[in-house]
Each structure stands twice: as structure tokens, then as C-alpha cells.
Design a protein around this motif. Structure first.
Motif, PDB file in Angstrom:
ATOM      1  N   GLY A  90      41.921  34.362  38.907  1.00 42.29           N
ATOM      2  CA  GLY A  90      40.929  34.829  38.280  1.00 42.29           C
ATOM      3  C   GLY A  90      40.357  36.215  38.631  1.00 42.29           C
ATOM      4  N   LYS A  91      40.592  36.715  39.953  1.00 32.28           N
ATOM      5  CA  LYS A  91      40.119  37.826  40.454  1.00 32.28           C
ATOM      6  C   LYS A  91      40.757  39.137  39.865  1.00 32.28           C
ATOM      7  CE  LYS A  91      38.621  35.849  44.633  1.00 32.28           C
ATOM      8  NZ  LYS A  91      38.771  35.675  46.035  1.00 32.28           N
ATOM      9  N   GLN A  92      40.337  40.237  40.157  1.00 37.44           N
ATOM     10  CA  GLN A  92      40.982  41.543  39.708  1.00 37.44           C
ATOM     11  C   GLN A  92      41.535  42.685  40.842  1.00 37.44           C
ATOM     12  OE1 GLN A  92      37.963  43.442  37.188  1.00 37.44           O
ATOM     13  NE2 GLN A  92      39.192  42.308  35.493  1.00 37.44           N
ATOM     14  N   ARG A  93      42.643  43.072  40.473  1.00 37.70           N
ATOM     15  CA  ARG A  93      43.258  43.792  41.668  1.00 37.70           C
ATOM     16  C   ARG A  93      43.215  45.291  41.236  1.00 37.70           C
ATOM     17  NH1 ARG A  93      48.428  46.112  42.712  1.00 37.70           N
ATOM     18  NH2 ARG A  93      49.348  45.289  40.572  1.00 37.70           N
ATOM     19  N   PRO A  94      42.547  46.011  42.175  1.00 36.60           N
ATOM     20  CA  PRO A  94      42.279  47.475  41.837  1.00 36.60           C
ATOM     21  C   PRO A  94      43.661  48.160  41.926  1.00 36.60           C
ATOM     22  CG  PRO A  94      41.424  47.185  43.957  1.00 36.60           C
ATOM     23  CD  PRO A  94      41.838  45.721  43.436  1.00 36.60           C
TER      24      PRO A  94
END
Length: 194
Positions: A90-94
Motif C-alpha cells: 500500500g505504500k509508494q516507492r519513489p
């Protein structure tokens, strides 16, 4: 070009303390064409919006322009386009997207640096190396577990490694094997934080 890289690798293997000079001069048109051949042509556009197919339509002019900028030491890395990729948790990776010019220069510099340092790596080191893959690492692990009797596995993931990389320390490491101010300056320019 391959011959020149092989000569660097040979020298690096035979003389582990040698400091290489005149590396920057390898970034000629022929080398940039070779680097172009190794790039992912489906890669997303950088901050300038130029796609790989658009760059390829003017490939001769683009590489001539880039080669001239490198030759006269006018090349500067562009800003990085920042996008975020959703992760399974659910997180985002830059993700940083360089321009095509920057990708070409990065690929060229990467090949030169690999020619110097590849001999220093152990055969069981698989991360970010040419002709090495996660599948090979898993195969090696399976063989070791099956025939050498190990009782445990340790997995480590360094969160935000590239965000926390000490660029000054990295430059000191480069200077141990490189005695070429132009190449060091180009490398430092490409290491600026995104």
C-alpha cells in the motif's frame, strides 16, 4: 570499444592499486552508440518529456550533440523526474526518471566503472552486476542448502539505501582507482540527489 574496456579490466585485475587516467575520453560517439544499444527502449521519458522513440528519430544528431557536449565538457546532468510506484503493502516507492541524454552518459560511465571494479567482486555477489540475476542467486542458494548443509538463511533489505548514500564517501572510493578529474567531475555531477 569492447577492446578498450577489456584492456581496462585486464589492467584492473593485474594491478589492483592502479589509478586509471584518460577514462573520460572513452565517451566518444562510437561509445555512445554502443550505450544506446544497451538502453531499454521502452523506458519512460525524463523531465524533458523526450521519449526513446522520439530520441531515436534524431539519433545521429542527438548523439553528435551529446558527444560534442561531452568533448567540450559542457554536459551537465539534468534534473530527475520523480514518480511514485505503488507497492504491494500500500505504500509508494519513489522512482527517478533521467532524460535520455543522462541515461546514455550513465550507461557509458557504468560500463567504464564496471570494467575497473568487476574483478574486485566475489563470485557469490549478485546485486547490480552484469550477467548476474536474482534467479542465479536463488539457484546458488538452493545448491548450497542442498549440498553444504546450512541451517539458516538471513535476508536483509536496506531501506532507502540510495537516499542515504554518502556521496562524499563514494567519491573518495572512486578516487582510489580513478585519476581522471573530468571523469570524477562527471560522476559527481551524476550523483547529485534527486
Amino acid at each position: 570499444m569492447i577492446t578498450e574496456l577489456n584492456a581496462i579490466t585486464f589492467k584492473s585485475q593485474r594491478h589492483p592499486k592502479h589509478r586509471f587516467q584518460n577514462l573520460y575520453g572513452l565517451l566518444r560517439e562510437d561509445f555512445l552508440y554502443q550505450s544506446w544499444g544497451q538502453l531499454n527502449k521502452q523506458a519512460a521519458a525524463g523531465i524533458d518529456g523526450i521519449t526513446m522513440p522520439a530520441y531515436q528519430q534524431q539519433l545521429v544528431g542527438n548523439i553528435t550533440r551529446l558527444s560534442d557536449a561531452l568533448k567540450h565538457k559542457r554536459f551537465r546532468a539534468n534534473d530527475i523526474k520523480r514518480v511514485f510506484i505503488p507497492k504491494a503493502n500500500g505504500k509508494q516507492r519513489p522512482l527517478g526518471l533521467p532524460t535520455v541524454d543522462d541515461k546514455l552518459v550513465q550507461q557509458g560511465v557504468s560500463q567504464i566503472l564496471q570494467s575497473i571494479w568487476e574483478a574486485d567482486f566475489l563470485p557469490n555477489s549478485y546485486g547490480y552486476r552484469p550477467n548476474k540475476s536474482a534467479h542465479q542467486a536463488l539457484h546458488s542458494l538452493a545448491l548450497n542448502l542442498q549440498f553444504k548443509g546450512y541451517g539458516y538463511i538471513v535476508e536483509a533489505d536496506i531501506k532507502g539505501f540510495f537516499n542515504n548514500l554518502d556521496r562524499n564517501w563514494l567519491m573518495k572510493m572512486l578516487k582510489q582507482r580513478i585519476d581522471d578529474k573530468a571523469m570524477l567531475s562527471l560522476s559527481a555531477n551524476g550523483l547529485k540527489p534527486a
